[in-house]
Each structure stands twice: as C-alpha cells, then as structure tokens.
Design an enzyme around this catalytic site. Structure first.
Site: not given
Ligand code: UD1
Length: 426
Positions: A120, A125, A307, A399
């Site tokens: 999405c 991200r 979410d 999805r």
């Molecule tokens: C997961 C969930 C998603 C949910 C999100 C937050 C899954 C498959 N998806 O997404 O539904 O909305 O958690 O609860 O489980 N970030 C960084 N660097 C990184 C990784 C993340 O800066 O390497 C930031 C992201 O941009 C965001 C925050 O950290 O601002 C949280 O992201 P993250 O917890 O990693 O979300 P997802 O794993 O993508």
C-alpha cells in the site's frame, strides 16, 4: 483498474453473529518462515486472501512443493525442493511482506536476492532497519536497482532497532532463528503476530524467548523440523467488524477473536458510548445511544493500531462533536477522509493530524479505495451513509479481508458488486 465496483446502500443496522478469519499479518510472516524448516509444515486457519495467493506463487517459483486449499484454509509446504534464493521484482512488487523472503532465505541458505516490496502507498516505507539487522547478523547487503541482495553466514548478534518496526523485527527473527550463537533484538515490536511467529518458530524447534516484550532473545538452532500450526485470528479484521457494527448502530457478535488484542479499540469505542462486551473468544458490539467524538493517536502495539485508524476515523465523521486523529506511524494515511468529503464528511487535514467535525448524515457518493485499510474505511462509510456509495478499486480490500462482502451481507448489509465498463476512446 479493477473490473468491478462495490455498491453499498447504507443505513441498515448490522445484526447477528459472524466470525473472524485467520490473521493476514501473521500469515504473511509464518508462510515464508516455513523455508527455515528441513521438513514439510502445515499452517491452518489461513485467510483465503490475495496476499496469501501471492506467497503461494512465490514459494512455488522457489521450488517448494505447495498444497494450498483456500476453502479448508490450510497450506502444506515442503521446502526441500527449494533451488534458488531469488525472488524477482515481478513477484516481490505484488505485496509488502515479500521482503520476509530476505530473512527467510538468508536463514535457510545464507543468501537472498529479493526485489523491492510493493504494497500500500501509505507514505515512504524504508527498510533500513531490516538491512541494519541483516548486517549485524553478518550479511553483506547491497541494493542493486530493484533488487536487495544479502549474503553471509548468519551469526548471532545484538541488534538495536533505532525505530520500532514490525517488519524489521520479523525479518531479524527469521534471519536469526538458525544463526550460529545467540541474538538479542532490542527495541523490538510487540504486536500479537510477532508472538505468533515466535510460537510457530518454536513449534519447529527454534528457541525464541521474549516475543511480545521489547527484548527478544534467540538461540540459533542448526536444524528446524516440520510442524502443524494454527495462526491467530486477525486483529484488524476483528476491529473493522467492531467499527462497522458501531457505525451502523447495530448489534453484532464476532466469534473466534482474541479480545485482549482489541483493548485499545475497545477502550475508544466505550469512550464513544458504544457498548462492548466480551467473553474468552467473542466480542459483542452494540450501540444504543449517539456516539461521542474522541481523540485518537496511533501507536505501536499495545497502542491504537494505525491499521484501524482509517475505519475508526470514518466512524468519527458522524460522531457528536470534534475528534482529533493523529497518525504517528505512516505519513499518508488520510486519503479515505479526502474521499469521504464527497459524502459530506467535514474534515481538515494538517500533515499527520485530521480534525473531524461530526455531521449528522453522510450521503452515498462515488469514492475510490487507495489502499487496503482505506478501502475498509470506505466500506464503513458506505454502511453508515444514506443512499448508495460506489467504491472503485475494491481489489485493495481483497488483499487483506477474507469474504468481507459475504460476512457483511450475512449481518444484513446491502453490499454487492457491479462490473465497471472498460473505457473506450470514442
Ligand atoms: C506492519 C503491518 C502493517 C501495519 C504496520 C504498523 C504487516 C505485514 N504489516 O507493517 O499492517 O500498518 O506494521 O503497525 O505486518 N520504518 C523505518 N525503517 C524500517 C522499517 C520501518 O523507518 O526499516 C518505519 C516505517 O516507515 C513506519 C514505521 O517504521 O513509519 C513502522 O513501520 P513497520 O512497523 O515496519 O510497518 P510494516 O512492518 O511495514
């Protein structure tokens, strides 16, 4: 462009009993984790959703033998035939969680070439924390065009996440489960599906402790064995159904859920004046009076989940008074509110804050889903609006939500599909 649109005629209180499907976010982590096993594994209670279908395609491309029965909600994967460590961009771009193949393939064979993930568009991200964890565990990581390439024998290490990340925590767990020595993940995410993944890994013989707290300790094991595992119910689907019940001023009991995972939402619904009661594995949501406005700030678990911010802010558009919604996790998660302006919602958006002035009525209008949870929010909006709402691009919803139309129809909703005419040039 999707070949169909969803039509919802709103204003009907949802009534009755329904059930929640297996968790999307846990399934998309547990399925790649099977690659760490030396033997076949069976996962039960899987949701029959598009993201799971994509994972099945990727596993087959890798050489795994996959037996997937969507109706039985069960998958059996024999990873012994896996003969490549590459997931091409053509496949990885189909979903966000394709990046779990990085951790799983690194853990399995010390090498992974995986295309950048799709998913999405809810803001930037980055994956820097995932790559930081792989490097700490001994991988050399290169980003080449659309491919992330990681290589090296996994050795246990300390990993301190600069930012709490669900995906980063999961990827580090996958890469560390078979590493030589001990790994400690500091500032780890605590979401229920992280605990579920740890339970699955442990059921294969891994040694993962502390999942659900901010420090996860993993003692690497050279071999993991086959397992039969049932994933937890979907926390976000449960919440979406709770919000839909409240939005229509209905009376709905949701079976098969884990009420303790829902505490942040339950607290906010109670604050709004919604009646929420629960038993061990069911939640009943009823509305007898009007809804009060509330303020929401999204946070990592156990805070209010990002979410659910989208369906919840749709609900708040008709609450009595002004609500302030602050989105702290993703940059661009208010697109559904822009769409809802066409339905009569009164909203001001300033960066990551939305100020919602409750209105007494929403009116059906054509709207477009821009991402999975925005789609769910527009379904909630359609259910509570007067007249008929047309939701374009509903494929996003498929999805992540299993049989959402059937479930809502069984509760009395008027929701149906209609083909969208293909555009012609003349
Ligand atoms: C997961 C969930 C998603 C949910 C999100 C937050 C899954 C498959 N998806 O997404 O539904 O909305 O958690 O609860 O489980 N970030 C960084 N660097 C990184 C990784 C993340 O800066 O390497 C930031 C992201 O941009 C965001 C925050 O950290 O601002 C949280 O992201 P993250 O917890 O990693 O979300 P997802 O794993 O993508």
């Amino acid at each position: 462009m999707d070949s169909y649109k969803l039509l919802i005629t709103g204003g009907i209180p949802l009534m009755g009993e329904t059930y929640v499907s297996g968790g999307k976010n846990t399934s998309v982590a547990v399925i790649p984790a099977i690659l760490l096993s030396d033997e076949p594994c069976t996962i039960e209670n899987l949701p029959d959703i598009e993201d799971v279908h994509v994972l099945v395609d990727i596993l087959r491309d890798l050489g795994a033998k996959v037996d997937f029965d969507g109706r039985e909600r069960r998958i059996t994967v024999d990873p012994r035939g896996v003969n490549t460590h590459t997931v091409p961009y053509r496949q990885s771009k189909r979903m966000r969680a394709s990046y779990y193949f990085l951790g799983a393939l690194l853990g399995r064979c010390g090498q992974a070439d995986v295309g950048y993930p799709g998913g999405c568009t809810i803001g930037n991200r980055p994956v820097d924390q995932h790559l930081k964890a792989f490097r700490a565990l001994g991988a050399e990581v290169e980003e080449r065009g659309a491919i992330i390439s990681a290589k090296g024998k996994m050795m246990g290490a300390g990993v301190f996440f600069d930012k709490i990340t669900v995906g980063g925590t999961i990827n580090a767990m996958l890469a560390a489960a078979k590493a030589e020595g001990n790994t400690i993940l500091y500032n780890a995410a605590k979401e229920p599906h992280i605990v579920d993944l740890a339970n699955f890994l442990n059921s294969m013989g891994a040694k993962v402790k502390g999942a659900g707290t901010d420090t996860i300790r993993i003692t690497g094991r050279p071999h993991l064995h086959g397992s039969v595992y049932t994933v937890i119910p979907d926390q976000i689907e449960t919440g979406t159904l709770m919000i839909a019940a409240a939005a229509t001023r209905g009376d709905v009991t949701i079976h098969g859920c884990i009420p303790t995972h829902m505490e942040a939402l339950t607290a906010k619904l109670l604050e709004m004046g919604v009646q929420v009661t629960d038993t061990d594995d069911a939640i009943r949501v009823r509305t007898v009076r009007g809804h009060r406005a509330v303020n929401i700030k999204t946070q990592e678990y156990p805070g209010f989940p990002t979410d659910l911010q989208q369906p919840m802010s749709a609900l708040l558009t008709k609450a009595g008074g002004d609500s302030i919604v602050i989105e702290t996790i993703f940059e661009s998660r208010f697109k559904h509110l822009n769409e809802m302006r066409r339905m009569g919602a009164r909203v001001q958006i300033l960066d990551q804050t939305a100020i919602i002035e409750g209105v007494s009525e929403l009116y059906g209008a054509p709207v477009t889903a821009t991402d999975l949870r925005a789609g769910a929010a527009l379904v909630v909006a359609g259910l509570m609006a007067k007249g008929t709402t047309e939701i374009y691009e509903p494929g996003f919803i498929e999805r992540g939500y299993e049989h959402i139309e059937e479930k809502l129809r069984s509760l009395g909703a008027d929701i149906r599909r209609e083909p969208v005419e293909a555009k012609t040039d003349n």
